[in-house]
Write a protein that holds these residues in place. Structure first.
Motif, PDB file in Angstrom:
ATOM      1  N   MET A  51       0.755  -1.150   0.027  1.00 50.56           N
ATOM      2  CA  MET A  51       0.061  -0.066  -0.013  1.00 50.56           C
ATOM      3  C   MET A  51       0.915   1.063  -0.093  1.00 50.56           C
ATOM      4  N   GLY A 243      -8.927   2.256   1.038  1.00 47.30           N
ATOM      5  CA  GLY A 243      -8.401   0.914   0.985  1.00 47.30           C
ATOM      6  C   GLY A 243      -9.464   0.257   1.907  1.00 47.30           C
ATOM      7  N   LEU A 250      -5.760  -6.486   2.074  1.00 50.89           N
ATOM      8  CA  LEU A 250      -6.154  -5.357   1.328  1.00 50.89           C
ATOM      9  C   LEU A 250      -6.833  -5.839  -0.193  1.00 50.89           C
ATOM     10  N   PHE A 253      -7.765  -1.036  -3.545  1.00 49.56           N
ATOM     11  CA  PHE A 253      -7.193   0.261  -3.153  1.00 49.56           C
ATOM     12  C   PHE A 253      -7.320   1.232  -4.128  1.00 49.56           C
TER      13      PHE A 253
END
Ligand code: ATP
Ligand code: MG
Length: 277
Positions: A51, A243, A250, A253
């Motif tokens: 991320m 996200g 995750l 996003f």
């Protein structure tokens, strides 16, 4: 279309001239998780998180209870270090340097990456002492400078007008919304780069919530904000990126408009339309 984003344009008006996100380069990434995995004893709570968080943008992290949002947020300033049995693999790069190396300066990094919690947690001392606590730890002792920092921080947190005549009174006498803005002012007093916020309005009434949301919108002119929220409307209103997490991963996003209006993943769509969680 899944969720029409209302009010976002109202908040965006002042920000018309901000950079188009798609033109942003790698240099605009202030903090980044790379292949981040985390275990509490044998239970894995974060799985392969990759991320990137952009400077001067608000990123919201959403997802059902227990999916790892707070755990991820805590990784970003090594707050999980104090939890026994917690093991981390992977990297968190802050301004290009891994936070998780033996020689990383944890104290400096915590100063640069501040945290605001769900429940306002002012110290049981005066408003002035709350704000000057951090600067004093960082060796600022001059009274005039400390007074300037106090005024500047309280103004940035839009609390100055309400408390300027009672700086020596206990912070515990403030309302919940005022206490949360005090906590934000306290975090700003040490000149951070990033503000991490874990459900900062969950314990506040709608008026105090609106004040904090407006404040977050102002804060991103100078800081980077990463906020965990259960409130979908709030994520849609205040964030540039969102996200969605589920079971430690995750899932999706991207740009907030895209996530809320046209999610790519069925799980994201189910969550933001209230079909689970
Ligand atoms: N200190 C801890 N020790 C052991 N397990 C933990 C600890 N903190 C969190 N966990 C576990 O890790 C997982 C993720 O928890 P986390 O608090 O990050 O979720 P969350 O998405 O923030 O949830 P919520 O929305 O309820 O705040 C959960 O299964 C939780 O039980
Ligand atoms: Mg949480």
């Amino acid at each position: 279309m899944v969720l029409k984003i209302k009010n976002k344009n109202k908040l965006k008006i002042e920000n018309k001239n901000s950079l188009n996100n798609s033109n942003k380069s790698q240099d605009d990434i202030v903090i980044e998780c790379k292949e981040l995995n985390l275990w509490y004893d044998d239970a894995q709570a974060l799985i392969d998180i990759n991320m990137k968080f952009k400077r001067n943008e608000v990123t919201a992290i959403i997802g059902p209870s227990g999916c790892g949002k707070s755990t991820l947020l805590r990784c970003l300033n090594r707050m999980n270090d104090v939890i026994e049995g917690c093991r981390i693999e992977g990297e968190v790069l802050f301004q290009g340097k891994n936070l998780y190396t033996k020689d990383a300066d944890i104290r400096l990094n915590r100063k640069k990456i501040g945290m605001i919690f769900q429940k306002p947690n002012p110290f049981p001392m005066s408003i002035y002492d709350n704000i000057t606590y951090g600067p004093k730890i960082h060796k600022i002792i001059d009274d005039k400078t400390l007074r300037e920092i106090t005024e500047r921080s309280l103004k940035r947190a839009v609390l100055w007008e309400e408390v300027q005549d009672r700086l020596n009174e206990s912070a515990m006498g403030l309302s919940g919304g005022q206490q949360q803005r005090l906590c934000i002012a306290r975090a700003l007093a040490v000149e951070p780069e990033i503000l991490l916020m874990d459900e900062p309005t969950a314990s506040l009434d709608p008026i105090a919530t609106q004040k904090i949301e407006e404040l977050i919108f102002e804060l991103k002119k100078e800081w980077t904000v990463i906020i965990v929220t259960h409130n979908m409307q709030q994520a849609a209103r205040i964030s540039d990126y969102t996200g969605f997490m589920y079971l430690g991963k995750l899932i999706e996003f991207g740009n907030t408009e895209q996530i809320f209006e046209n999610p790519n993943n069925q799980l994201t769509e189910n969550y933001i339309t209230g079909r689970f969680g």
